[in-house]
Design an enzyme around this catalytic site. Structure first.
Site, short mmCIF file in Angstrom:
data_model
loop_
_atom_site.label_atom_id
_atom_site.label_comp_id
_atom_site.label_asym_id
_atom_site.label_seq_id
_atom_site.Cartn_x
_atom_site.Cartn_y
_atom_site.Cartn_z
N HIS A 45 42.18 40.37 49.13
CA HIS A 45 42.94 41.46 48.52
C HIS A 45 42.20 42.79 48.65
O HIS A 45 42.40 43.70 47.86
CB HIS A 45 43.25 41.15 47.05
CG HIS A 45 44.18 39.98 46.89
ND1 HIS A 45 44.36 39.32 45.70
CD2 HIS A 45 44.99 39.37 47.78
CE1 HIS A 45 45.24 38.33 45.87
NE2 HIS A 45 45.62 38.34 47.12
N CYS A 91 46.54 61.44 55.29
CA CYS A 91 46.07 61.63 56.67
C CYS A 91 45.37 60.38 57.19
O CYS A 91 44.94 60.34 58.32
CB CYS A 91 45.12 62.82 56.76
SG CYS A 91 43.49 62.52 56.04
P1 OAD Z 1 44.00 34.97 37.26
O1 OAD Z 1 43.73 35.79 36.06
O2 OAD Z 1 45.41 34.76 37.63
O3 OAD Z 1 43.32 33.53 37.07
C1 OAD Z 1 41.99 33.38 36.64
C2 OAD Z 1 41.70 31.91 36.45
O4 OAD Z 1 40.32 31.79 36.15
C3 OAD Z 1 42.48 31.26 35.32
O5 OAD Z 1 42.93 29.98 35.73
C4 OAD Z 1 41.45 31.15 34.19
O6 OAD Z 1 41.65 30.01 33.35
C5 OAD Z 1 40.16 30.98 34.98
N1 OAD Z 1 38.97 31.47 34.29
C6 OAD Z 1 38.82 32.53 33.48
N2 OAD Z 1 37.56 32.67 33.07
C7 OAD Z 1 36.87 31.67 33.62
C8 OAD Z 1 35.50 31.26 33.59
N3 OAD Z 1 34.59 31.92 32.91
N4 OAD Z 1 35.17 30.16 34.29
C9 OAD Z 1 36.08 29.47 34.99
N5 OAD Z 1 37.37 29.81 35.08
C10 OAD Z 1 37.76 30.90 34.41
O7 OAD Z 1 43.16 35.63 38.46
P2 OAD Z 1 43.34 35.38 40.02
O8 OAD Z 1 43.78 33.99 40.29
O9 OAD Z 1 42.12 35.87 40.67
O10 OAD Z 1 45.87 40.56 42.82
O11 OAD Z 1 44.54 36.36 40.34
C11 OAD Z 1 45.00 36.48 41.67
C12 OAD Z 1 45.48 37.87 41.95
O12 OAD Z 1 46.40 38.29 40.94
C13 OAD Z 1 44.40 38.92 41.88
O13 OAD Z 1 43.66 39.03 43.06
C14 OAD Z 1 45.18 40.18 41.62
C15 OAD Z 1 46.11 39.65 40.57
O14 OAD Z 1 47.28 40.32 40.39
C16 OAD Z 1 46.05 41.85 43.11
O15 OAD Z 1 45.65 42.73 42.40
C17 OAD Z 1 46.76 42.09 44.39
#
Ligand code: OAD
Length: 459
Positions: free
Chosen positions: A163, A174
């Site tokens: 991403h 530009c």
């Molecule tokens: P999410 O917030 O959707 O998911 C995070 C995951 O990590 C969840 O399943 C949580 O339970 C887990 N989690 C949180 N804290 C943790 C910890 N300390 N140890 C282990 N697991 C933990 O985030 P992403 O999957 O990264 O895109 O989200 C994907 C995309 O959605 C991002 O890249 C972003 C967002 O919208 C864009 O901005 C384009």
């Protein structure tokens, strides 16, 4: 997609990637106790030389960066989007919203120090760097934009910023490119604007000599409905004044917003890695956002898949919305549930043949799934495949801390680049190659190794 050949017209409405045969991974967690099962997973990882990692926001939570969808501390649930002048939290990373008013996004970046380069990597990032040092890492596909994998010491070539990242920025007007050092300075402004000088008609020069006169760009009126909170940035956005002769376009960091297509190099890289990958580790991601979530189903079935996350997450083998059969979900060979720093610390100790009990301070909270905590949160994962660590969420079914549901996926045609709103002609062999119903009959392209094979999916 460079060579031109005739499209394969094999179309079925069926089962997703033809790479998903019945060759399940041969790995099975061994042992009766938590300690033995952990050792069994550590052994598996130790034998691998080409590990692919798919990671997400969860691995940066302990660095002070919130994830997106966790109900307790996730950004989408806690962001005061009205104060920022947004209509919903998700608009923070939406291209249309940013184009109309980049202030909320840039305010968020400043508040969270994203572009400052001052955030230190977590134990989980350091674990990835250690895997690289041990020459076991093939690639990290990170959905994170914080660049902490590289700060931890992972070789730059091993990281794919699916991403994008804050390592550079581009002027939306530009298209001038800015390095991360420049971005760091610019991000202190309310809205960074392009200071490249316009040499002649539309041509940009690198000479940034200053003049005293200031040019106020024409007024830009927003058509977007804004939040009406009094404390918000709800008043119209006017681009900041720029010096005469400078471009003045809005600077956007090189991150992928909703509404933008992923770089095509990501798919190509993944198609190459497909042949080498010998294990997949999924860390700290809810697998809610396609196409990266599809990576789990894309790799050959005989590649063992390990999940390190607070809760069990799943993705369907086919992205077809109608696919509801449970056995069509990708299951993991091992699920190590808990805070990923705790899990990676324990695995590393085991892999290094050290006594995890003495080294891993939270070791004693490690446990197996028992009848008492058996429940719907297991999501069809065999309970022997699940190890519980400190921070594990066994409450997905009770709603309290579960992650928010997946966002709707926006699919763009790889030929005309328009958003596909009806049928998607999706190549079953490529990682992420989709055509719309208008382009499908006329486009003649090949994927890396030969003809496309299409399946029809609906949005
Ligand atoms: P999410 O917030 O959707 O998911 C995070 C995951 O990590 C969840 O399943 C949580 O339970 C887990 N989690 C949180 N804290 C943790 C910890 N300390 N140890 C282990 N697991 C933990 O985030 P992403 O999957 O990264 O895109 O989200 C994907 C995309 O959605 C991002 O890249 C972003 C967002 O919208 C864009 O901005 C384009």
């Amino acid at each position: 997609h460079d060579n031109i050949l005739i499209i394969s017209s094999v179309v079925d409405s069926g089962s997703g990637s033809n790479r998903l045969n019945n060759n399940r991974s041969m790995f099975q967690i061994q042992g009766e106790t938590f300690d033995k099962r952990l050792a069994s997973v550590a052994d598996l990882i130790s034998q691998k030389k080409n590990i692919v990692v798919l990671c997400g926001a969860g691995i940066s939570v302990s660095c002070g960066i919130p994830d997106f969808r966790s109900k307790d501390n996730g950004l989408y649930n806690n962001l005061n989007y009205q104060e920022l002048g947004l209509t919903c939290a998700e608009d923070l990373f939406d291209l249309n919203a940013f184009s109309e008013d980049p202030r909320p996004f840039w305010k968020f970046v400043r508040t969270n120090n994203f572009a400052s380069g001052k955030i230190a990597p977590s134990t989980s990032h350091l674990f990835l760097a250690w895997l690289d040092e041990q020459q076991m890492l093939l690639r990290i596909y990170t959905q994170n934009i914080d660049g902490l994998e590289q700060s931890a010491g992972v070789d730059e070539d091993k990281i794919v910023y699916a991403h994008g990242s804050f390592k550079g920025a581009t002027c939306m007007k530009c298209k001038a490119k800015y390095q991360s050092s420049e971005l760091r300075l610019m991000s202190k402004q309310e809205v960074p604007v392009c200071h490249r000088r316009i040499a002649k008609k539309g041509k940009i020069s690198d000479n940034t000599a200053k003049t005293n006169s200031i040019e106020i760009p024409p007024e830009r009126r927003s058509s977007r409905k804004r939040s009406s909170n009094n404390n918000s940035m709800a008043e119209e956005f006017y681009p900041p004044p720029v010096e005469q002769g400078c471009c003045g376009g809005i600077i956007k960091p090189n991150i992928t917003f909703f509404g933008e297509k992923l770089e095509s190099t990501i798919s190509r890289r993944l198609e190459e890695d497909y042949k080498k990958a010998d294990a997949l580790i999924v860390m700290g991601t809810s697998l809610s956002v396609a196409p990266m979530s599809k990576l789990v189903g894309f790799l050959p079935d005989n590649v063992p898949r390990i999940l390190i996350n607070r809760d069990i997450v799943q993705v369907m083998k086919s992205s077809t919305q109608n696919y509801k059969k449970q056995d069509e979900f990708c299951l993991f060979d091992a699920c190590l549930l808990g805070n990923c720093d705790a899990v990676t610390q324990a695995i590393k100790a085991k892999m290094s043949n050290r006594d995890a009990k003495s080294e891993y301070e939270h070791y004693h909270s490690g446990r197996l799934v028992t009848d008492n905590n058996n429940g719907t949160w297991l999501k069809n994962q065999p309970r022997e495949s699940v190890l519980l660590f400190e921070g594990a969420l066994l409450s997905a079914a009770t709603k309290e801390e579960a992650t928010l549901p997946a966002q709707n996926v926006v699919v763009h045609c790889d030929h005309c680049e328009n958003e596909i709103k009806d049928q998607i002609f999706c190549c079953k062999i490529c990682f992420d190659f989709d055509l719309c119903s208008l382009c499908y009959p006329k486009v003649k392209l090949t994927h890396a190794d030969g003809k496309h094979e299409f399946t029809i999916e609906s949005t």
